[in-house]
Scaffold this active site. Sequence first.
Site, short mmCIF file in Angstrom:
data_model
loop_
_atom_site.label_atom_id
_atom_site.label_comp_id
_atom_site.label_asym_id
_atom_site.label_seq_id
_atom_site.Cartn_x
_atom_site.Cartn_y
_atom_site.Cartn_z
N CYS A 127 -4.72 -2.97 2.81
CA CYS A 127 -4.44 -2.91 4.24
C CYS A 127 -5.63 -3.24 5.14
O CYS A 127 -6.00 -4.39 5.28
CB CYS A 127 -3.81 -1.58 4.62
SG CYS A 127 -3.00 -1.73 6.23
N LYS A 182 -9.41 2.07 -1.89
CA LYS A 182 -9.61 1.51 -0.54
C LYS A 182 -10.95 1.92 0.06
O LYS A 182 -11.28 3.12 0.10
CB LYS A 182 -8.46 1.96 0.36
CG LYS A 182 -8.43 1.35 1.75
CD LYS A 182 -7.17 1.78 2.48
CE LYS A 182 -7.01 1.18 3.86
NZ LYS A 182 -5.75 1.59 4.50
N GLU A 233 0.86 -1.20 0.00
CA GLU A 233 0.00 0.00 0.00
C GLU A 233 0.89 1.25 0.00
O GLU A 233 1.96 1.25 0.62
CB GLU A 233 -0.82 -0.02 1.31
CG GLU A 233 -1.62 1.24 1.58
CD GLU A 233 -2.21 1.26 3.01
OE1 GLU A 233 -1.55 0.78 3.97
OE2 GLU A 233 -3.33 1.77 3.17
N ASN A 266 0.35 -1.23 5.23
CA ASN A 266 1.28 -0.54 6.15
C ASN A 266 0.65 -0.69 7.52
O ASN A 266 -0.37 -0.04 7.82
CB ASN A 266 1.31 0.98 5.87
CG ASN A 266 2.16 1.37 4.68
OD1 ASN A 266 3.32 1.73 4.81
ND2 ASN A 266 1.56 1.32 3.50
N ASN A 296 -6.95 6.24 -1.75
CA ASN A 296 -5.87 5.30 -1.46
C ASN A 296 -6.11 4.13 -2.41
O ASN A 296 -7.05 3.35 -2.23
CB ASN A 296 -5.96 4.89 0.01
CG ASN A 296 -4.78 4.06 0.46
OD1 ASN A 296 -4.06 3.50 -0.36
ND2 ASN A 296 -4.59 3.97 1.76
N GLU A 326 -6.05 8.65 7.90
CA GLU A 326 -6.61 8.23 6.60
C GLU A 326 -8.01 8.79 6.39
O GLU A 326 -8.39 9.11 5.27
CB GLU A 326 -6.64 6.71 6.51
CG GLU A 326 -5.28 6.11 6.23
CD GLU A 326 -5.40 4.68 5.74
OE1 GLU A 326 -5.93 4.45 4.65
OE2 GLU A 326 -4.96 3.79 6.48
N1 CDV Z 1 -2.88 1.29 6.64
C1 CDV Z 1 -3.80 0.67 7.41
O1 CDV Z 1 -4.93 0.48 6.98
N2 CDV Z 1 -3.41 0.26 8.64
C2 CDV Z 1 -4.28 -0.35 9.59
C3 CDV Z 1 -3.87 0.01 11.01
C4 CDV Z 1 -4.20 1.41 11.32
C5 CDV Z 1 -4.55 -0.83 12.03
C6 CDV Z 1 -4.32 -1.87 9.46
O2 CDV Z 1 -5.41 -2.42 9.49
O3 CDV Z 1 -3.25 -2.50 9.38
#
Ligand code: CDV
Length: 318
Positions: free
Chosen positions: A177, A127, A47, A202, A110, A146
């Site tokens: 993510c 996203k 990501e 991430n 995103n 975000e």
């Molecule tokens: N980049 C993300 O979406 N990170 C989230 C963190 C904030 C929990 C994740 O679900 O990994």
Amino acid sequence: MPRFVTVGAAQLGPIHRDDTRAQVVDRQLALMHSAHRHGCDLVVFPELALTTFFPRWHFERQQDVDAFFEPTMPGPDTARLFEAARKLSLGFYLGYAELVVEEGRSRHFNTSILVDKSGAIVGKYRKIHLPGHAEHEPWRRFQHLEKRYFERGDLGFPVFRASFGEGGPGLYGMAICNDRRWPETYRVMGLQAVEMVLIGYNTPVHNPPAPEHDALSHFHNELVMQAGAYQNGTWVVGVAKAGCEDGVDQIGNSIIVAPSGEIVAACSTTGDELALARCDLDLTRSFKNTTFNFARHREPDAYRMIVERKGAEPPPER
Ligand code: CDV
């Protein structure tokens, strides 16, 4: 004829705020060349794979936020990735911050794209599950803004027919993510017969609202992707941007999961690293045709609450 795709989880180590796009693309090209030498058909990057994970800071000025976004794809720096795809005959998934002007309005997403072996964009995903918060919360060791910097994705969870490996096309989906923690993500793609779900992430080790989860971050990472794979009879490829990035530790733990739910390849560092697996897309069939034969065994009438209700509500007290 069996359909095999050799996929590389192209994990990236940290990208710091001072690193240029050109430096990052150099690292990605090194991973693409390594993937090519190892016979990969497709590589998956994380990501927001072109910059540091910028939602960890609160910026007052929109121009400081926009500096992390790509107004064109391919752009001046990323064009080299598309050229490498063509030259090496190697597809890729790339996560990045997308800035698009629609009807005179700037929109921020995103985003991830799927690029085929000819260097053509064959799929795009924006996203949907945006974690974190929209306002500056100074009590946190770092922010997760975000909800401030991105709009919720407006493309749903599409599945794309694309050819990467031998024996014919496959069905590919994408998520980003936090999406990987939600069963709905996989199921919506499972209902489109997805065979491989590509996910960049991430994930900070420390979760400011729930530090008691920190020690479980690898367990939860594997749990959700293994469950998503098995319950939908699909391959899942999860790829991290890892290591200590601008002072924040992020998990690695990039994995390739078979439709059985078993992890078949994994990264073991938190730096730039390639883990790969030769994936038989038809391994999905014994799950999709038996235990998870949706047409035969699902009972959508009993699941209405999933789309009708957003938050949990306990039953009324008697
Ligand atoms: N980049 C993300 O979406 N990170 C989230 C963190 C904030 C929990 C994740 O679900 O990994």
